[in-house]
Design a protein around this motif. Structure first.
Motif, PDB file in Angstrom:
ATOM      1  N   ASP A   1       0.805  -1.222   0.000  1.00  0.00           N
ATOM      2  CA  ASP A   1       0.000   0.000   0.000  1.00  0.00           C
ATOM      3  C   ASP A   1       0.837   1.270   0.000  1.00  0.00           C
ATOM      4  N   THR A   2       1.880   1.300   0.821  1.00  0.00           N
ATOM      5  CA  THR A   2       2.687   2.508   0.980  1.00  0.00           C
ATOM      6  C   THR A   2       3.600   2.706  -0.218  1.00  0.00           C
ATOM      7  N   VAL A   3       3.549   3.886  -0.829  1.00  0.00           N
ATOM      8  CA  VAL A   3       4.408   4.204  -1.963  1.00  0.00           C
ATOM      9  C   VAL A   3       5.830   4.420  -1.446  1.00  0.00           C
ATOM     10  N   ARG A   4       6.779   3.627  -1.940  1.00  0.00           N
ATOM     11  CA  ARG A   4       8.170   3.745  -1.525  1.00  0.00           C
ATOM     12  C   ARG A   4       8.997   4.514  -2.549  1.00  0.00           C
ATOM     13  N   LEU A   5       8.353   4.986  -3.583  1.00  0.00           N
ATOM     14  CA  LEU A   5       8.986   5.828  -4.581  1.00  0.00           C
ATOM     15  C   LEU A   5       9.022   7.254  -4.052  1.00  0.00           C
ATOM     16  N   THR A   6       9.890   8.095  -4.613  1.00  0.00           N
ATOM     17  CA  THR A   6       9.887   9.525  -4.301  1.00  0.00           C
ATOM     18  C   THR A   6       9.694  10.297  -5.587  1.00  0.00           C
ATOM     19  N   LYS A   7       9.550  11.608  -5.459  1.00  0.00           N
ATOM     20  CA  LYS A   7       9.341  12.441  -6.653  1.00  0.00           C
ATOM     21  C   LYS A   7      10.572  12.479  -7.562  1.00  0.00           C
ATOM     22  N   ASP A   8      11.717  11.935  -7.072  1.00  0.00           N
ATOM     23  CA  ASP A   8      12.915  11.860  -7.912  1.00  0.00           C
ATOM     24  C   ASP A   8      12.893  10.648  -8.835  1.00  0.00           C
ATOM     25  N   GLY A   9      11.922   9.745  -8.654  1.00  0.00           N
ATOM     26  CA  GLY A   9      11.792   8.599  -9.544  1.00  0.00           C
ATOM     27  C   GLY A   9      12.869   7.554  -9.338  1.00  0.00           C
ATOM     28  N   PHE A  10      13.387   7.026 -10.456  1.00  0.00           N
ATOM     29  CA  PHE A  10      14.336   5.920 -10.416  1.00  0.00           C
ATOM     30  C   PHE A  10      15.774   6.387 -10.640  1.00  0.00           C
ATOM     31  N   ALA A  11      16.702   5.659 -10.017  1.00  0.00           N
ATOM     32  CA  ALA A  11      18.109   5.689 -10.415  1.00  0.00           C
ATOM     33  C   ALA A  11      18.324   4.525 -11.380  1.00  0.00           C
ATOM     34  N   SER A  12      19.394   4.552 -12.143  1.00  0.00           N
ATOM     35  CA  SER A  12      19.676   3.446 -13.055  1.00  0.00           C
ATOM     36  C   SER A  12      20.137   2.233 -12.258  1.00  0.00           C
ATOM     37  N   PRO A  13      19.647   1.025 -12.583  1.00  0.00           N
ATOM     38  CA  PRO A  13      20.075  -0.176 -11.855  1.00  0.00           C
ATOM     39  C   PRO A  13      21.474  -0.652 -12.245  1.00  0.00           C
ATOM     40  N   VAL A  14      21.993  -0.177 -13.367  1.00  0.00           N
ATOM     41  CA  VAL A  14      23.350  -0.514 -13.821  1.00  0.00           C
ATOM     42  C   VAL A  14      24.090   0.797 -14.071  1.00  0.00           C
ATOM     43  N   ALA A  15      25.281   0.915 -13.486  1.00  0.00           N
ATOM     44  CA  ALA A  15      25.997   2.194 -13.550  1.00  0.00           C
ATOM     45  C   ALA A  15      26.500   2.501 -14.960  1.00  0.00           C
ATOM     46  N   GLU A  16      27.118   1.523 -15.618  1.00  0.00           N
ATOM     47  CA  GLU A  16      27.665   1.725 -16.952  1.00  0.00           C
ATOM     48  C   GLU A  16      27.194   0.590 -17.854  1.00  0.00           C
ATOM     49  N   TYR A  17      26.629   0.937 -18.993  1.00  0.00           N
ATOM     50  CA  TYR A  17      26.068  -0.066 -19.879  1.00  0.00           C
ATOM     51  C   TYR A  17      25.927   0.510 -21.283  1.00  0.00           C
ATOM     52  N   ILE A  18      25.651  -0.356 -22.220  1.00  0.00           N
ATOM     53  CA  ILE A  18      25.303   0.043 -23.583  1.00  0.00           C
ATOM     54  C   ILE A  18      23.861  -0.384 -23.813  1.00  0.00           C
ATOM     55  N   LYS A  19      23.004   0.565 -24.155  1.00  0.00           N
ATOM     56  CA  LYS A  19      21.602   0.215 -24.400  1.00  0.00           C
ATOM     57  C   LYS A  19      21.487  -0.426 -25.774  1.00  0.00           C
TER      58      LYS A  19
END
Length: 261
Positions: free
Chosen positions: A122-140
């Motif tokens: 029920d409790t929203v654990r997100l903040t207004k800053d949204g997401f950080a990337s789950p992988v620091a360095e990558y090629i999409k």
């Protein structure tokens, strides 16, 4: 609504109002929000999340405050253009031809995924800053929403973002949440983690080499949850990062833009 009532009945949102996007809204606790027939309710802090599918069409958001007063806001989308993603040379048992034993494994994995997606913290654990990337360095290597053509056969769109990185690269939680699934024996995904960020906003992570969390575990932004691998239907080491909100397929990359708003 009368001007003097606006402060008490506020409904303020940040986010991406686009196909595959999501809004993070502040209002009164227990305010009911309905979009496209999907109902959500603000948590005890007055936070509520709304998500828009890859192919979402214009539809109003209907807000009902605890005192019964209502507010309607039209949600208009500019249609997004999606890529075509072709992958050839995959084993047939990863595309279209399955033995009875493989079908049994697929059905069993599907049943376990349903449990993970059914989570409703029920409790929203997100903040207004949204997401950080789950992988620091990558090629999409593949964008969200790309139409998949596997071994020449048109399949469902690709609902994730493919992030290529060396095997063993750390994968971290992009935001706080509760692990709703952690499984290293999935047929297509190989290994799969799901994190419920509140109200059915569930991010998930596929093809990992290592699964380093357990169901029910609380994670915070930046916590290590796994490592990049190439298990399941995969042609090389990468993370497939996906996001759902109550059955709607969202673009997780869009939530990394919230902090710029």
């Amino acid at each position: 609504l009368k001007i003097e009532n606006l402060a008490r009945r506020k409904f303020d949102c940040v986010g991406e109002q686009t196909q595959g996007g999501a809004l993070f809204c502040t209002t009164q606790p227990n305010t009911k929000v309905v979009w496209n027939g999907i109902e959500a309710k603000a948590d005890g802090s007055g936070l509520v999340v709304i998500g828009f599918d890859r192919d979402a069409k214009a539809s109003p958001v209907n807000v009902t405050f605890p005192d019964g007063k209502t507010l309607t806001k039209d949600i208009i989308f500019t249609p997004r253009q999606y890529d075509i993603s072709r992958i050839d040379g995959l084993p047939k048992n990863q595309v279209s031809e399955y033995t009875p034993e493989e079908l049994k494994r697929i059905r069993a994995a599907t049943a376990r995924k349903k449990v993970g997606f059914a989570s409703r913290v029920d409790t929203v654990r997100l903040t207004k800053d949204g997401f950080a990337s789950p992988v620091a360095e990558y090629i999409k290597t593949t964008n969200f929403g790309a139409q998949r053509i596997l071994n020449g056969i048109e399949k469902r769109p690709h609902y994730g973002v493919d992030m290529a990185a060396p095997a063993g690269t750390p994968i971290t939680a992009p935001a706080g949440g509760v692990v709703s699934l952690a499984d290293d024996d999935m047929y297509f995904e190989g290994s799969l983690i799901m994190i419920d960020h509140g109200q059915g906003l569930i991010s998930y992570y596929m093809h990992m080499q290592d699964v380093l969390v357990e169901p029910g575990q609380i994670v915070e932004t930046g916590d290590l949850i796994g490592t990049v691998g190439t298990r399941g239907r995969s042609t090389g080491p990468h993370l497939c990062w996906r996001l759902k909100w109550r059955g709607q397929n969202l673009d997780p990359e869009l939530l990394t833009l919230w902090s710029d708003k």
